[in-house]
Design an enzyme around this catalytic site. Structure first.
Site, PDB file in Angstrom:
ATOM      1  N   PHE A  45      -1.573  -1.137  -4.057  1.00  0.00           N
ATOM      2  CA  PHE A  45      -2.781  -0.364  -3.662  1.00  0.00           C
ATOM      3  C   PHE A  45      -2.468   1.148  -3.425  1.00  0.00           C
ATOM      4  CE2 PHE A  45      -3.723  -4.693  -1.308  1.00  0.00           C
ATOM      5  CZ  PHE A  45      -4.204  -5.329  -2.528  1.00  0.00           C
ATOM      6  N   HIS A  67       0.975  -1.136  -0.053  1.00  0.00           N
ATOM      7  CA  HIS A  67       0.054  -0.092  -0.009  1.00  0.00           C
ATOM      8  C   HIS A  67       0.944   1.225   0.011  1.00  0.00           C
ATOM      9  CE1 HIS A  67      -2.702   3.102   2.152  1.00  0.00           C
ATOM     10  NE2 HIS A  67      -3.096   2.757   1.262  1.00  0.00           N
ATOM     11  N   SER A  68       0.447   1.961  -0.834  1.00  0.00           N
ATOM     12  CA  SER A  68       1.342   3.351  -0.966  1.00  0.00           C
ATOM     13  C   SER A  68       2.689   3.528  -1.046  1.00  0.00           C
ATOM     14  CB  SER A  68       1.031   4.178   0.397  1.00  0.00           C
ATOM     15  OG  SER A  68       1.244   5.671   0.211  1.00  0.00           O
ATOM     16  N   LEU A  69       3.284   3.720  -0.086  1.00  0.00           N
ATOM     17  CA  LEU A  69       5.118   3.700  -0.247  1.00  0.00           C
ATOM     18  C   LEU A  69       5.332   2.236  -0.227  1.00  0.00           C
ATOM     19  CD1 LEU A  69       7.882   5.317  -0.236  1.00  0.00           C
ATOM     20  CD2 LEU A  69       7.773   4.967   1.984  1.00  0.00           C
ATOM     21  N   SER A 106       3.938  -0.358  -1.743  1.00  0.00           N
ATOM     22  CA  SER A 106       4.135  -0.865  -3.148  1.00  0.00           C
ATOM     23  C   SER A 106       5.523  -0.504  -3.794  1.00  0.00           C
ATOM     24  CB  SER A 106       3.033  -0.471  -3.933  1.00  0.00           C
ATOM     25  OG  SER A 106       2.940   1.039  -4.022  1.00  0.00           O
TER      26      SER A 106
END
Length: 691
Positions: free
Chosen positions: A484, A340-342, A344
């Site tokens: 995500f 998720h976010s960073l 990923s």
């Protein structure tokens, strides 16, 4: 009030046939249920184990082995219960130990009206008193709890817990000023507790989930552990709703999701103390929030702390994988990863730096020998023809030299093949010129997909601009990578990667899905970096209930209607203007005029039909767009459908859009669909709009 039932119960049973008195005086042992205590913000909450976990604990307790240090796995194997210590301990992550209790008697709490279990020893006393009262029909029993509170058993359906009698003090309290009596219940079936459904024992696939910036992962400031618990719970309900046939046929069990935490390791390096020293005292809460969350992005772009982060993520995933295999020795499924976010971006950088096993590369090349090898030999023939050295084609074919092998040749190799000095120089000059031309991109000289005209030099290596770090290797090859709300596209662009080679794929992972909410301010697309010359929408994720959200259908319908009206209006005006400006024609030419009018009407009708046909045509085209090999030739970008309330104001729901994935049924369903598709298992009914 109690006299009538007491008189009825006091009558001794005359004979075994008298069912009524016999039923009233019959004592049935209470069925226990196991609970554990969750402490949040210094408030205790007693949560029941699932029925199957409780039965397993009761069985272990009944075996008499709870005096030993017996360990019973619960909650799908993620928690162990130490029966002797009455403790629930997390297996895969660090968490405070929870108290476990075998519960039979409960009283209603003061604050939230939820039932709280009595201690096991006092519950035994209550049960003994209840048994005597039922058997002898002697009620209004008084018992004193360890905290000197009074419990009175008035009758089987009315049992009350009173506060301790207040002694006179400075305020002049008297026993009549006691609080309201609290209800007492016997057995878990009488307290309306929400007992969770158990999880299937069989695990088909394992997914590691890496969080983004900061310790909190959603709008409620919950940890990655709690958010992944939500994601897992949603996955269980989606399996029951959309994979019912496969479950009934026992083809599938469930997917296990395990959280990977790197934030605590990063902030335990002492960097927080250094930051605290230089942080200004004003707007303290905001500065602390920035230090704890936003700065994680800067830490990742620092070579020192980037190394700490990638080491933590890789080592934690490897540790979890080994521990999972130890606890599930029969597991034969695959492993996927989600970020998720960073998180990923961290996973993407790790995956781009994985090394595929040499034997696997060799196998894949041998497997496609009829295509790639022959194609390579044909390319060598073309090169030799271009260099006017076609007479040596037989020599190269005999040595099975393809393009890749040619670019690895040295002067010594060519000499051994019997190539004279002049042709040798020509070949070596060609190799060196191509090497200089294509050194910057994935289409390197050793890449058989490189083309002679050097087109691949426009692509930059996806590893370009990555922070200088020693990227660790994972102990497994991920099946799919799910991102995500991911900023991967933005970071690649900032690093200088303008385009991704369509032939590029992650070395050890063949699947890649970029999933985002339309209002997520942190999310960026990937596909336009692969196909920059073509404008196309991301794939719309179908709603888990099988259709588009109503407001989106309405919006589409209104758009289509406005296009139709516009086209009709413009068409009518054009026809009117043409008839107004047209010169009068003789009657003899009326037939030809009619034909022209019909032709014009036909041309005017054409745009009217286009809008009706375009949505389906666009959808079909969108799914057939070639977006390269990053996701095995399949689409990469998937957009969620916003909720009706979110469509009122994009800015208001932007933050929520970035944190919505943990409880999004549509996201979870896509993850399950893609994972089970690799095992040949599909949804009960395909959702409209899905691939």
């Amino acid at each position: 009030i109690m006299s009538a039932p007491q008189q009825q119960q006091a009558q001794p049973p005359a004979a075994p046939e008298a069912a009524e008195p016999d039923a009233t005086n019959r004592y049935e042992a209470v069925v226990p249920h196991w609970f554990y205590c969750k402490v949040t913000d210094s408030r205790e909450r007693w949560i029941p184990f699932s029925t199957q976990d409780s039965e397993r604990l009761e069985e272990a307790h009944g075996s008499g082995r709870d005096k030993e240090d017996l360990v019973v796995p619960t909650s799908g194997g993620r928690y162990d219960v130490h029966l002797k210590k009455r403790q629930r301990v997390a297996v895969y992550w660090e968490e405070e130990v929870s108290e476990v209790r075998r519960c039979t008697w409960f009283y209603k709490g003061d604050k939230d009206n939820k039932y709280i279990p009595y201690s096991e020893t006092f519950s035994k006393e209550l049960e003994e008193a209840y048994m005597i009262a039922v058997t002898l029909d002697e009620w209004k029993k008084k018992l004193e709890s360890p905290s000197r509170e009074i419990i009175i058993l008035h009758n089987p359906k009315l049992m009350v817990h009173y506060h301790p009698v207040a002694t006179s003090d400075d305020w002049g309290s008297t026993p009549t000023e006691q609080g309201r009596p609290r209800t007492v219940k016997r057995g878990v079936e009488n307290i309306a507790a929400e007992i969770p459904n158990g999880e299937p024992l069989q695990i088909d696939h394992l997914v590691f989930v890496v969080h983004g910036i900061g310790p909190a992962c959603d709008i409620r400031f919950r940890s990655i552990i709690q958010c992944v618990n939500d994601f897992r719970n949603v996955s269980l309900s989606m399996l029951q709703a959309h994979f019912k046939k496969a479950q009934e046929q026992q083809q599938i069990g469930r997917v296990e999701f395990l959280p990977v935490n790197w934030h605590s390791s990063l902030h335990s390096t002492g960097v927080d103390v250094d930051l605290e020293r230089i942080t200004l005292p004003s707007i303290n809460r905001l500065r602390h929030f920035i230090n704890d969350t936003i700065l994680d992005v800067f830490f990742y772009n620092s070579s020192t702390y980037c190394q700490t982060i990638v080491d933590t993520v890789a080592s934690e995933m490897n540790r979890l994988y080994q521990l999972f295999l130890q606890r599930n020795p029969l597991f034969k499924g695959g492993v996927s990863i989600a970020g998720h976010s960073l998180g990923s971006l961290i996973l993407f950088d790790l995956l781009t730096n994985q090394k595929a096993a040499p034997e696997e590369d060799e196998h894949s090349k041998e497997g496609s020998r009829t295509t790639s090898s022959n194609k390579g030999i044909e390319e060598v023939t073309e090169i030799l023809t271009k260099l006017e050295l076609s007479e040596y084609c037989d020599v190269f074919e005999k040595e099975k030299m393809d393009r890749q092998a040619l670019f690895l040749c040295t002067e010594e190799n060519l000499k051994e093949m019997g190539i004279p000095l002049g042709p040798r120089m020509k070949i070596l000059h060609y190799i060196s010129s191509k090497t200089e031309m294509q050194v910057s991109g994935p289409g390197s000289p050793s890449d058989p997909d490189s083309t002679d005209d050097g087109k691949n030099c426009q692509y930059r290596d996806v590893g370009l601009g990555q922070v200088s770090a020693n990227y660790p290797q994972l102990n497994y090859k991920p099946t799919i990578f799910f991102a995500f709300g991911s900023p991967i596209g933005m970071f690649l662009t900032v690093r200088g990667v303008k385009r991704i080679n369509p032939n590029y794929s992650l070395p050890t992972c063949k699947g890649f899905f970029n999933i985002f909410h339309p209002f997520d301010p942190v999310a960026y697309r990937i596909e336009p970096m692969i196909v920059p010359d073509l404008e196309f929408e991301p794939m719309l994720l179908p709603h888990h209930k099988g259709r588009k959200r109503m407001h989106l259908e309405l919006k589409e319908g209104l758009t289509r209607m406005s296009v139709d009206l516009k086209n009709n209006l413009l068409g009518s005006l054009r026809v009117a203007w043409q008839s107004f400006t047209r010169a009068p024609l003789p009657a003899v030419e009326a037939a030809s005029t009619d034909t022209e009018a019909e032709a014009e009407a036909g041309t005017e009708k054409q745009p009217e039909t286009k809008p009706d046909e375009s949505p389906t045509a666009v959808k079909e085209e969108a799914s057939l767009i070639n977006v390269g090999r990053l996701n095995g030739g399949n689409r990469i970008d998937y957009v969620l459908q916003e909720k009706p309330i979110e469509s009122f104001n994009e800015y208001l729901f932007a933050l929520q859009g970035h944190l919505c994935y943990w409880e999004s049924e549509d996201t979870v369903l896509l993850v399950l669909k893609e994972i089970y598709q690799t095992q040949g298992i599909t949804l009960d009914q395909p959702l409209p709009g899905s691939q």
